[in-house]
Design an enzyme around this catalytic site. Sequence first.
Site, PDB file in Angstrom:
ATOM      1  N   ASP A 183      36.837  -5.136   1.798  1.00 22.32           N
ATOM      2  CA  ASP A 183      35.376  -5.070   1.693  1.00 22.32           C
ATOM      3  C   ASP A 183      35.022  -3.605   1.472  1.00 22.32           C
ATOM      4  OD1 ASP A 183      32.649  -4.896   2.212  1.00 22.32           O
ATOM      5  OD2 ASP A 183      32.705  -6.373   3.836  1.00 22.32           O
ATOM      6  N   HIS A 184      34.524  -3.311   0.296  1.00 26.61           N
ATOM      7  CA  HIS A 184      34.309  -1.900  -0.052  1.00 26.61           C
ATOM      8  C   HIS A 184      33.145  -1.281   0.729  1.00 26.61           C
ATOM      9  CE1 HIS A 184      35.205   1.658  -2.105  1.00 26.61           C
ATOM     10  NE2 HIS A 184      35.188   1.253  -3.364  1.00 26.61           N
TER      11      HIS A 184
END
Length: 561
Positions: free
Chosen positions: A533-534
């Site tokens: 999850d950036h």
Amino acid sequence: MSEQEIRVPDLGGADEVEVIELLVSAGDSVEAEDPILTVETDKASVELPSPGAGKIIKLTVKVGDKVKEGDVVGTIDSSGESSGSDDSADEPEAKAEEKTEAESSSKGGAEPDASKPAPKKKSGGSRTEVVLVPPLDGMEDVPVIEINVSEGDTVEADDALVTVESDKASMEIPSPFGGKVVKVFVAEGDKLSEGDKLLELTVAEDGGDDDVEESGDQDDAPAESGQESKPEAEADEKAAPKEPAAQPQSAVSEPPPPGASVHAGPAVRKLARELGADMTRIKGSGPKSRILKDDVQNYVKSQLQQAQQGSAVATGSGIPGVKLPDFSQFGDIEKEAMSRMMSVTAANMQRSWLNVPHVTQFEDADITDMEAFRKSQKAAGEKKGVKMTPLPFLLKACATALAELPQFNVSLDMERKEVIRKQYIHIGIAVDTPNGLMVPVIRDVDKKGLWELAAESAELAQKARDKKLKPAEMQGACFTITSLGGIGGTAFTPIVNAPEVAILGVSKAAMKPVWDGSEFQPRLLLPLSLSYDHRAVNGADAARFTSLLSQVLGDIRTLLL
Ligand code: CAO
């Protein structure tokens, strides 16, 4: 005119309480137990019920007045009952309710009501027990996928009676008693919630009069929705195995059968009308499943929450859905209902995909030495009865990386703008089963050895394939490993199992030439695909994570450091 005083009943120990709302006015028609006014104790708001049906003559209190038990708050004319009431026109449900109750009462002494659990009978040293659905870990409306017994079967305590399929797993509901199945109340496809009637068993016991009905009249008869009469409930409490504490109940009720009645007072009906809530879908928590104000509010709250979650899933946060053509115009087709697990998995995948900005980082780990070591352990594994696959090494390596780079061991609370850091390392493993993908969780991976992890992962994978996983065994993961290495492939982009923030995909190891500075060496390379999850993790940390994994798997002695 038959005038009756309306008095404040027992307030459960509260002394003086304040009137905060008048729910009726002079001239209003009410049913027995309809709320007349609301008072506020130091703990809660309480509605004071009407002592009988009739027309309100007057209320002798106003908002702000203080009242105590026994005080007169008004008078009611109970001579004409409630016929011709003003609100009967816009309260059709109230009439339906009255009718249903009257019907039930008349049935009390005559024919048994098929909708109610049969009264207990003692017969020749045996008793009849109605088995109810136990708590389902907070889940409601879980479909029955298999009935494991038939009428006439003899079962032992703990034998599986029916199998239900929850959001994530199939579960068997065990028999609380040994006995003979008299009647099965459910069919495949029925949806069950805690307290629903499952079946009736004849249970052998010492003593007991022959064919003596323990309860017969309406008051003592078991209430609706599988609730049992008090003596039965007490008896069951003693006989039944202890269940975990009840989970919070859903505010939503099963869709009612056509013509079903609703049990609620005028104030509650008014509130439901104002909020546009369908009272037939609200589960009542009051006596005889009466719907209270709180039930209406909880129902509306749950509908709003569902709408928020649902809209993200169903519409893809505003993204237009995919229109389906009529496929039959191109050739023969068959249609099949999705299993619950498939539809839930699909919704979860879509939710993660739409909510999590995904990036996937790739890396090859040189596992030549690790494989040599793993193979050297084959004999030891046979002795222990445990097969050592690459998975325990991956679990251990990921636990090391999660400890070293704790930004991967978090969840994001975007509403509160908080990062939740976990002080434990539980890792989920994706297991391919005939029923779909399941993700059991291995707890405290950092504290376990390779053999322990090998045994536990094999056991959980088997349980997943046998549909024996308990919901608790699929909860609490910080991170997931999804290994397709036993199958094939060179790389893939797994979807993060939100609210986790990363997932490691593992593909099939292959022998490849690796340049050592002077020549090519044959090395066994394991392809790793880390999706993250950036929002929680930046690219540099992702590269650090996969490099660390590669380093640890390349030299497993580092696991000991
Ligand atoms: N490269 C090469 N061989 C591998 C390997 C890899 N990365 N991983 C496992 N293997 C080998 C094992 O060593 C074993 O070989 P041997 O029998 O010769 O020793 C064989 O493949 C089978 O292993 P396994 O799959 O039974 O055991 P595992 O511990 O590696 O995996 C589990 C267990 C539960 C992860 C696996 O069975 C599984 O279900 N994988 C599918 C997961 C999945 O579907 N993910 C997709 C999610 S996204 O849709």
